[in-house]
Design a protein around this motif. Sequence first.
Motif, PDB file in Angstrom:
ATOM      1  N   UNK A  75       0.848  -1.194   0.000  1.00 52.91           N
ATOM      2  CA  UNK A  75       0.000   0.000   0.000  1.00 52.91           C
ATOM      3  C   UNK A  75       0.884   1.245   0.000  1.00 52.91           C
ATOM      4  N   UNK A  76       0.629   2.151  -0.941  1.00 57.84           N
ATOM      5  CA  UNK A  76       1.404   3.380  -1.034  1.00 57.84           C
ATOM      6  C   UNK A  76       0.598   4.623  -0.676  1.00 57.84           C
ATOM      7  N   UNK A  77      -0.693   4.483  -0.558  1.00 60.48           N
ATOM      8  CA  UNK A  77      -1.520   5.628  -0.187  1.00 60.48           C
ATOM      9  C   UNK A  77      -2.963   5.223  -0.026  1.00 60.48           C
ATOM     10  N   UNK A  78      -3.682   5.958   0.829  1.00 64.60           N
ATOM     11  CA  UNK A  78      -5.099   5.692   1.077  1.00 64.60           C
ATOM     12  C   UNK A  78      -5.849   7.019   1.001  1.00 64.60           C
ATOM     13  N   UNK A  79      -6.913   7.055   0.186  1.00 58.68           N
ATOM     14  CA  UNK A  79      -7.727   8.254   0.027  1.00 58.68           C
ATOM     15  C   UNK A  79      -9.184   7.930   0.361  1.00 58.68           C
ATOM     16  N   UNK A  80      -9.915   8.968   0.752  1.00 60.36           N
ATOM     17  CA  UNK A  80     -11.342   8.824   1.032  1.00 60.36           C
ATOM     18  C   UNK A  80     -12.129   9.842   0.224  1.00 60.36           C
ATOM     19  N   UNK A  81     -13.336   9.473  -0.158  1.00 63.31           N
ATOM     20  CA  UNK A  81     -14.227  10.361  -0.914  1.00 63.31           C
ATOM     21  C   UNK A  81     -15.626  10.299  -0.320  1.00 63.31           C
ATOM     22  N   UNK A  82     -16.263  11.480  -0.229  1.00 60.88           N
ATOM     23  CA  UNK A  82     -17.670  11.581   0.178  1.00 60.88           C
ATOM     24  C   UNK A  82     -18.342  12.576  -0.752  1.00 60.88           C
ATOM     25  N   UNK A  83     -18.962  12.072  -1.771  1.00 59.67           N
ATOM     26  CA  UNK A  83     -19.594  12.930  -2.777  1.00 59.67           C
ATOM     27  C   UNK A  83     -21.074  13.098  -2.444  1.00 59.67           C
ATOM     28  N   UNK A  84     -21.488  14.337  -2.273  1.00 63.52           N
ATOM     29  CA  UNK A  84     -22.894  14.620  -2.036  1.00 63.52           C
ATOM     30  C   UNK A  84     -23.219  14.830  -0.571  1.00 63.52           C
ATOM     31  N   UNK A 131     -18.989   6.604   2.685  1.00 63.38           N
ATOM     32  CA  UNK A 131     -18.090   7.130   1.667  1.00 63.38           C
ATOM     33  C   UNK A 131     -17.297   6.015   1.012  1.00 63.38           C
ATOM     34  N   UNK A 132     -16.288   6.394   0.267  1.00 60.26           N
ATOM     35  CA  UNK A 132     -15.468   5.453  -0.492  1.00 60.26           C
ATOM     36  C   UNK A 132     -14.025   5.564  -0.036  1.00 60.26           C
ATOM     37  N   UNK A 133     -13.380   4.406   0.132  1.00 60.61           N
ATOM     38  CA  UNK A 133     -11.965   4.335   0.493  1.00 60.61           C
ATOM     39  C   UNK A 133     -11.208   3.775  -0.706  1.00 60.61           C
ATOM     40  N   UNK A 134     -10.171   4.497  -1.149  1.00 59.82           N
ATOM     41  CA  UNK A 134      -9.371   4.099  -2.309  1.00 59.82           C
ATOM     42  C   UNK A 134      -7.966   3.760  -1.826  1.00 59.82           C
ATOM     43  N   UNK A 135      -7.576   2.509  -2.005  1.00 58.32           N
ATOM     44  CA  UNK A 135      -6.243   2.036  -1.615  1.00 58.32           C
ATOM     45  C   UNK A 135      -5.389   1.979  -2.876  1.00 58.32           C
ATOM     46  N   UNK A 136      -4.246   2.665  -2.866  1.00 60.50           N
ATOM     47  CA  UNK A 136      -3.392   2.766  -4.048  1.00 60.50           C
ATOM     48  C   UNK A 136      -2.095   2.006  -3.846  1.00 60.50           C
ATOM     49  N   UNK A 137      -1.633   1.373  -4.945  1.00 61.67           N
ATOM     50  CA  UNK A 137      -0.333   0.734  -4.994  1.00 61.67           C
ATOM     51  C   UNK A 137       0.425   1.297  -6.194  1.00 61.67           C
ATOM     52  N   UNK A 138       1.642   0.791  -6.414  1.00 65.98           N
ATOM     53  CA  UNK A 138       2.452   1.294  -7.519  1.00 65.98           C
ATOM     54  C   UNK A 138       2.042   0.709  -8.859  1.00 65.98           C
ATOM     55  N   UNK A 139       1.168  -0.303  -8.870  1.00 65.98           N
ATOM     56  CA  UNK A 139       0.721  -0.892 -10.131  1.00 65.98           C
ATOM     57  C   UNK A 139      -0.280   0.025 -10.821  1.00 65.98           C
ATOM     58  N   UNK A 140      -0.301  -0.031 -12.167  1.00 67.95           N
ATOM     59  CA  UNK A 140      -1.223   0.804 -12.929  1.00 67.95           C
ATOM     60  C   UNK A 140      -2.669   0.433 -12.633  1.00 67.95           C
ATOM     61  N   UNK A 141      -2.925  -0.875 -12.497  1.00 67.20           N
ATOM     62  CA  UNK A 141      -4.269  -1.357 -12.208  1.00 67.20           C
ATOM     63  C   UNK A 141      -4.337  -1.891 -10.783  1.00 67.20           C
ATOM     64  N   UNK A 142      -3.619  -1.210  -9.882  1.00 66.61           N
ATOM     65  CA  UNK A 142      -3.490  -1.734  -8.530  1.00 66.61           C
ATOM     66  C   UNK A 142      -4.401  -1.099  -7.509  1.00 66.61           C
ATOM     67  N   UNK A 143      -5.313  -0.231  -7.930  1.00 66.66           N
ATOM     68  CA  UNK A 143      -6.213   0.399  -6.965  1.00 66.66           C
ATOM     69  C   UNK A 143      -7.269  -0.582  -6.484  1.00 66.66           C
ATOM     70  N   UNK A 177      -3.752   2.794   7.567  1.00 60.81           N
ATOM     71  CA  UNK A 177      -2.471   3.454   7.772  1.00 60.81           C
ATOM     72  C   UNK A 177      -1.792   2.954   9.046  1.00 60.81           C
ATOM     73  N   UNK A 178      -2.591   2.653  10.074  1.00 57.40           N
ATOM     74  CA  UNK A 178      -2.028   2.099  11.308  1.00 57.40           C
ATOM     75  C   UNK A 178      -1.437   0.711  11.052  1.00 57.40           C
ATOM     76  N   UNK A 179      -2.152  -0.105  10.280  1.00 55.65           N
ATOM     77  CA  UNK A 179      -1.627  -1.428   9.934  1.00 55.65           C
ATOM     78  C   UNK A 179      -0.345  -1.307   9.123  1.00 55.65           C
ATOM     79  N   UNK A 180      -0.305  -0.333   8.210  1.00 60.59           N
ATOM     80  CA  UNK A 180       0.895  -0.141   7.397  1.00 60.59           C
ATOM     81  C   UNK A 180       2.082   0.260   8.268  1.00 60.59           C
TER      82      UNK A 180
END
Length: 593
Positions: free
Chosen positions: A295-304, A313-325, A342-345
């Motif tokens: 895991x290289x980053x974690x983002x959250x979204x709350x639209x509306x 909301x939505x949690x997006x976990x990102x890695x270094x792979x192009x299709x790794x989200x 992030x605590x686990x990381x």
Amino acid sequence: MAEALNPDSPGPLYRPIVVEMDAQYLSDETSLSLHSLGSRVVPEARAEERSRQNEQFHSSRSIGNHPAFLRLPEIEKTRMMKASELWEAPAGARLFHTGDSGEELLLLLEGRLESDGGNGYPKRWLPGDLWGEGNLVQPRPVEYPLTAAESSRWLRWSRQTLLSLASSSSGLRKSLSPLRDTDGRLISGFSEDLPVTTGSGRFRRRIRPSVRPAAVGLVLALLGAGLLFLAAASSENLPKLLPLAVPAVFAGWLLVFLLKRMTVEYAINTDSITSKAFDWGHFATESRHVPIDRVQGVETERNGLIRRLLGIGTVIVKTSALDGELTLRDVLAPESLRKKIMEYQKNVSERSKGRDREVMRRTLEANGLGERVPRKISGSGYRQDSGSTGTDEIRFHKSLAVLFGRLILPVLIALIPILGVNVFAGLIPLSSNLIVAFALLPVLWALYRFEDWRNDSFLVSGGYAVDLYRKPLGLKESRRQVELASVQNIRTEQKGFLPFLFRFGNVILVTAGGAADTVFENVSRPWKVQETLFHYREDDIRRREASRREQRKDDLTRFAEALDQIRGTSEPSSLSRVHPPADYRRDENDASI
């Protein structure tokens, strides 16, 4: 299970049963000092006798009387004992230091262990108690040192050993699950389930998308029904049952909504993040598995505004792979989940550093540095079955359903002339033998397709996942491989009704950057293949870490020698003592002459 010295503290979860010991062994053991072992001055004959007694002691040891293992079948008890290690330590020896990974389970056989409880009262472990049970589910660095208050012996299992055993045996996994009485007291098993994926591909600790949007739909349905009721009551032309159309539409929508929510599940644990979803539009199942260390980053979204009011909301976990989200949609408290990931990381990073220090310290201790140190007596730890180690290999083939689909056409074509020999012989002046000879062509075609299916295999060996493809008769051959350590994400796909019915699909290994993904196509039970690949990846990473530690061992040896020189030690460290120390007195005498 630890018993605190505070008299007001609660006792263990269940009464520990001391493992029975060989009386003859105990009587012989009293004549040998544990301290003499630490100084490495045991005579050779006595050392050999002690080694023989240790082997007998370890082989005769049984865990069947302990409450945690009461439900284990005999064959699983044998596996557990073969996977264990027997350790000992003199009084005052420190088993774990603050910051160590502590990813071990210890069953104390004799002696007493103590640790600071953090509340002013030290904790102690007596024979029959388990140390490290909580780290099996939620591993974290050791907070307080663990010390042998008396000369102690214990059985040791690493966390990865227990998880590997539980993953390979459903019987062992069920036997170690918690069993409680009506008062909630633990009768048998561990206090929590081991964090492994079940054989069906489902997760033990699931997170599903929130159903709170259904409340919004209910409010809108009630408003719509109320408006239609007022309109029907004030108009003669509108039917009186018109307001019932809204609840009918809402019931249909709610059914579809709940079905979609029930077929999506996520899992977050200390080692990985996993998602599994069923796509009703394409009738396909997809699962993704992302290791925490990738895991290289974690983002959250709350639209509306509605999502903010509902707290989803939505949690997006990102890695270094192009299709790794990996996307966790419509989950409750997304910010809390982000903090947990992030605590686990961070925890994984701290555990890795602690593991390196722990292995380094034990390497130095095993080579004679330190007076009161733990020592392994016998046991080689867990050795996986064939197909699970770096030197062995495991091979996957495409599903038998795929083979059946390839053979059905040539087999049917071959049966037509065989079953219609008399008909063809009456219509066409051909001999029966000639007609049967025509049937051999589809049979040869079927054999070609079978050999093509058999040669198309997927191999996992030596830290690599390999896609092997060879055409029959040597017409074509290709080999494509990917390093398991570079895999960022492992996901599965089951597209269509037939793959879902016959339980086969694709396993996709996603690597970093723009490298093409490696696909294991149409393998049976893809979630099992995914789990196996993940375990192989973890094993490969551990082997690489062990290799790097061995390379650093020489540096540690030279460091110890330099440290002895700085301290003014008269002889070099025992870590690398190969030649006897030099006799400097002779040089002094020669100089005086």
